[in-house]
Write a protein that holds these residues in place. Structure first.
Motif, PDB file in Angstrom:
ATOM      1  N   ILE A 107       0.835  -1.208   0.000  1.00 36.02           N
ATOM      2  CA  ILE A 107       0.000   0.000   0.000  1.00 36.02           C
ATOM      3  C   ILE A 107       0.865   1.252   0.000  1.00 36.02           C
ATOM      4  N   GLU A 108       1.898   1.261   0.834  1.00 40.20           N
ATOM      5  CA  GLU A 108       2.800   2.421   0.953  1.00 40.20           C
ATOM      6  C   GLU A 108       4.250   1.970   0.748  1.00 40.20           C
ATOM      7  N   PRO A 109       4.666   1.769  -0.498  1.00 39.63           N
ATOM      8  CA  PRO A 109       6.012   1.238  -0.749  1.00 39.63           C
ATOM      9  C   PRO A 109       7.154   2.203  -0.429  1.00 39.63           C
ATOM     10  N   ARG A 110       6.870   3.481  -0.245  1.00 38.83           N
ATOM     11  CA  ARG A 110       7.931   4.454   0.045  1.00 38.83           C
ATOM     12  C   ARG A 110       7.937   4.886   1.504  1.00 38.83           C
ATOM     13  N   ASN A 111       7.326   4.089   2.369  1.00 38.52           N
ATOM     14  CA  ASN A 111       7.252   4.402   3.792  1.00 38.52           C
ATOM     15  C   ASN A 111       8.474   3.812   4.500  1.00 38.52           C
ATOM     16  N   ALA A 112       9.391   4.677   4.897  1.00 43.40           N
ATOM     17  CA  ALA A 112      10.647   4.240   5.507  1.00 43.40           C
ATOM     18  C   ALA A 112      10.420   3.515   6.825  1.00 43.40           C
ATOM     19  N   HIS A 113       9.390   3.892   7.566  1.00 47.59           N
ATOM     20  CA  HIS A 113       9.112   3.247   8.855  1.00 47.59           C
ATOM     21  C   HIS A 113       8.688   1.791   8.664  1.00 47.59           C
ATOM     22  N   SER A 138      15.310   1.385   4.096  1.00 45.60           N
ATOM     23  CA  SER A 138      14.620   2.335   4.968  1.00 45.60           C
ATOM     24  C   SER A 138      15.402   3.636   5.055  1.00 45.60           C
ATOM     25  N   MET A 139      16.715   3.527   5.152  1.00 46.91           N
ATOM     26  CA  MET A 139      17.557   4.710   5.263  1.00 46.91           C
ATOM     27  C   MET A 139      17.466   5.563   3.998  1.00 46.91           C
ATOM     28  N   ALA A 140      17.379   4.907   2.848  1.00 48.48           N
ATOM     29  CA  ALA A 140      17.287   5.644   1.590  1.00 48.48           C
ATOM     30  C   ALA A 140      15.985   6.442   1.502  1.00 48.48           C
ATOM     31  N   LYS A 149      16.974   7.026  10.990  1.00 47.08           N
ATOM     32  CA  LYS A 149      18.280   6.708  10.414  1.00 47.08           C
ATOM     33  C   LYS A 149      19.209   6.116  11.473  1.00 47.08           C
ATOM     34  N   ARG A 150      19.191   6.701  12.680  1.00 42.17           N
ATOM     35  CA  ARG A 150      20.020   6.185  13.769  1.00 42.17           C
ATOM     36  C   ARG A 150      19.641   4.741  14.091  1.00 42.17           C
ATOM     37  N   ASP A 151      18.334   4.467  14.160  1.00 40.11           N
ATOM     38  CA  ASP A 151      17.868   3.116  14.443  1.00 40.11           C
ATOM     39  C   ASP A 151      18.298   2.149  13.334  1.00 40.11           C
ATOM     40  N   ASN A 152      18.233   2.601  12.092  1.00 39.16           N
ATOM     41  CA  ASN A 152      18.677   1.760  10.978  1.00 39.16           C
ATOM     42  C   ASN A 152      20.166   1.437  11.084  1.00 39.16           C
ATOM     43  N   TRP A 153      20.990   2.455  11.404  1.00 42.66           N
ATOM     44  CA  TRP A 153      22.428   2.210  11.539  1.00 42.66           C
ATOM     45  C   TRP A 153      22.720   1.244  12.692  1.00 42.66           C
TER      46      TRP A 153
END
Length: 180
Positions: A107-113, A138-140, A149-153
């Motif tokens: 539904i929301e393919p560009r949702n980083a969360h 997700s970071m992109a 971003k911090r959580d992704n790293w």
């Protein structure tokens, strides 16, 4: 005779080309540097120390503003799917939670969360390499969401550490710490 006509023709073409490129263009006005208004940064703290008996020196410490975490914005369908996935995850059904987040991503393919949540679920399943890849995705898409971003790293660091890449984990940890 032919040579003269050739030179006359060439010099006529060069003259036309030269004249065609000499159009007058308006000149942009140049502002005086003193007339440009710049935003004034309010100092976070000011300390006055006496340097001489006659003068006071003000020392201002610059403290950058703390970026706010961006709250995820979901449609009502995605909000419902995220809540369902969280219930499934807390019940220990990671496979169903992954499937639910994947439905939300359709539904929301560009949702980083959503990509971040899927990365965490894959990591919980023990699928370390896909978890790191999903965190990078997700970071992109995270834009200015520093907390995400911090959580992704941090997740990438855990994944690299789990894969035995200690140097890569240190780099990811450093990048997570740099995001304040």
């Amino acid at each position: 005779m032919r040579v003269n006509n050739f030179f006359i023709c060439i010099s006529g073409c060069l003259l036309l080309v030269g004249c065609a490129g000499t159009t007058k263009r308006p000149v942009a006005p140049v502002a005086d540097a003193s007339s440009v208004q710049r935003p004034v940064q309010q100092p976070s703290s000011t300390v006055t120390q006496p340097a001489d008996k006659d003068k006071n020196i003000q020392i201002r410490a610059y403290e950058p503003s703390v970026p706010k975490a961006v709250a995820p914005v979901h449609s009502s369908a995605v909000t419902s799917l995220v809540a369902q996935a969280q219930l499934l995850e807390s019940a220990g059904d990671l496979t169903a939670a992954v499937a639910t987040i994947e439905r939300a991503l359709r539904i929301e393919p560009r949702n980083a969360h959503l990509w971040n949540q899927l990365a965490h679920l894959r990591f919980s399943q023990g699928r370390i390499s896909p978890a790191a890849d999903l965190a990078m995705k997700s970071m992109a898409l995270a834009g200015g969401d520093i907390a995400l971003k911090r959580d992704n790293w941090r997740l990438i660091a855990r994944a690299r550490r789990g894969a035995g890449d200690v140097a890569g984990a240190r780099v990811a940890d450093r990048k997570a710490r740099m995001l304040h």
